[in-house]
Design an enzyme around this catalytic site. Structure first.
Site: not given
Length: 515
Positions: A137, A275
């Site tokens: 922070k 596929h």
């Protein structure tokens, strides 16, 4: 500004001695805790114990040691805020400019066989994430390192400038919050499973990057490959690439589809995928025989495909595989002779997967599918059936030979995109109809592919027949037995058609839609 004091507390001690020794040589004062402090002192690195900073002993088996104002004031004080500076001075507190922390090994703990709930909970870090978050922070002034891979870069900047750059501190802070978020996600997932809440009101997941991909489904799309922290050894994310080019986005999806199908079988099996749909599946007495069947199922579509096997690839099988252009061969292993044969093909990707267990013992896991703005989560489809689960609904019972082929086809059709139809004979697929907008359309594709082989074959459908037209098409092709879920309001129409043509039909009571 410059880095004058560092607080170091790590579970993963890789490289920490060397890192702290050089910091000390650069004039940085090292504060440390518990085992890290003992290690540094043993290696001759000057170190100050955390209790000397807080004036309070480490208590409760180390549970409470850094949760103290003397620590968090030093981390959170805004250095150019006069009030903060005044309070620090009046209270006799010092700034902490660098935090080096990694956390208790929660993931490693819960991955151990038979780990107790109490041990898991004891390995939830509290002080570490708190220090990391405080430092991150306040990254405008404080550097924070959570990953040993960042030690070298931080040292280079400290040598050069006495401090890290703001850009580096921002990057390191972002990494910290990703790290603590992942840590908390793993804990919440563990506790949710313990308490029987697999689909809670908030679903948080975390993944670790395996690699960046050249592109996604198409060249204009960016992509990367990630894994779940505790993914099993029989998953694609755990596969070892032995040879060939890097995997692509489409390779990964196709290889995963092939792997899921081959896991259905206990006997030697080979699956060819294009596929994300199977173009050929075969089982046999050996992997050599299984591959021959998978290849002969559709020797056209296998070109450029993915092949997965559930047994080691031997030299005889490798000699067949080398004659076909394949993107990937995936198996639990390859004999030395097979590797010598296959690695002569420069670009083919050879993947070694973990040993595959019994198909009946597969456990369901949660599968996440993204949609724009959200995601849907469901259990994976590991449902399996045996002969005892089948209900014959026609006048004619299937023969034992037909039952064997029906169960084989059922294992395959669950992995074919819906609407799906699979034709099978002699322990191999002979026709696959995938992803059609109506079921009879899928059947016609599968039947056309099978040609004369359809005579005497069986048919599997992933969902019920809404009309009798699929049965009529099957009968015209010479199909002798059908497996399907049942449950349509027009079941009687299909049953009547099957009886008229002498076709045996069984219901499973379970559908396998795949979208």
């Amino acid at each position: 500004m410059s880095i004058k004091r560092a607080l170091v507390s790590v579970s993963d001690k890789r490289g920490i001695v060397e890192f702290c020794r050089e910091l000390s040589q650069l004039g940085v004062e090292i504060i440390s805790t518990g085992g890290t402090s003992s290690l540094l002192a043993k290696e001759g690195v000057p170190v100050i114990g955390i209790s000397d900073v807080t004036g309070f002993p480490e208590i409760m088996d180390g549970r409470v040691k850094t949760l103290h104002p003397a620590v968090h004031s030093g981390l959170l004080a805004v250095r150019d805020n006069e009030e903060h500076t005044r309070q620090m001075r009046e209270l006799g507190l010092d700034y902490i400019d660098l935090v080096v922390v990694n956390l208790y090994p929660f993931a490693e703990t819960i991955a151990k066989p038979g780990v107790s709930y109490e041990e898991a909970i004891e390995n939830i870090d509290i002080g570490g994430p708190t220090m990391l978050r405080s430092a991150a922070k306040n990254h405008a002034f404080v550097s924070v390192v959570v990953d040993a891979d960042d030690y070298a870069g931080v040292l280079a900047e400290v040598r050069e400038n006495g401090d890290t750059t703001l850009a580096t501190r921002k990057r390191l802070a972002a990494k910290v919050f990703r790290h603590t978020a992942a840590y908390d996600a793993l804990i919440s997932d563990y506790l949710s499973n313990v308490t029987g809440e697999p689909l809670p009101e908030r679903y948080t997941v975390t993944y670790e990057k395996i690699q960046d991909l050249r592109y996604g489904e198409n060249p204009h799309q960016k992509a990367a490959f990630y894994r779940k922290p505790l993914a099993g050894g029989d998953t694609l994310t755990a596969a070892e690439q032995l040879h060939g080019k890097e995997l692509s986005y489409n390779n990964i999806n196709d290889a995963n589809a092939a792997l899921q199908i081959v896991k259905e079988f206990d006997e030697p099996a080979v699956v060819a995928v294009k596929h994300m749909n199977p173009c050929g599946v075969g089982v046999g007495e050996s992997i050599f025989e299984a591959y021959q069947k998978a290849y002969n199922a559709d020797p056209v579509s296998i070109f450029g495909g993915i092949v997965a096997a559930n047994r080691y690839i031997d030299s005889d099988t490798a000699n067949l595989l080398k004659d076909v252009f394949l993107e990937i061969i995936l198996a639990p292993g390859f004999t030395d002779e097979a590797l010598e044969i296959l690695t002569k093909k420069k670009n083919i990707r050879l993947l070694k997967i973990g040993e595959l267990g019994a198909a009946a013992g597969r456990k369901s896991s949660l599968v996440v599918t993204s949609v724009e703005g959200g995601m849907v989560v469901q259990e994976s489809d590991v449902h399996s059936i045996g002969e005892g689960d089948l209900k014959t609904v026609t006048d004619r019972q299937p023969t034992e030979a037909e039952l064997k082929q029906l169960l084989f086809a059922w294992k395959v059709v669950k992995h074919v995109k819906s609407n799906a139809i699979v034709l099978a004979a002699d322990d191999m697929t002979i026709g696959v109809g995938a992803g059609q907008m109506n079921r009879v359309g899928a059947a016609k594709i599968a039947i056309e592919q099978a040609g004369a082989k359809a005579q005497g074959a069986v048919l599997a459908s992933d969902a019920f027949f809404p009309m009798g037209d699929t049965v009529e098409a099957a009968a015209a092709a010479g199909i002798t037995a059908i497996i399907q879920p049942g449950g349509s309001i027009k079941d009687e129409e299909s049953i009547k058609a099957a009886n008229a043509h002498g076709i045996a039909m069984v219901f499973t009571g379970v559908r396998h839609f795949k979208h």
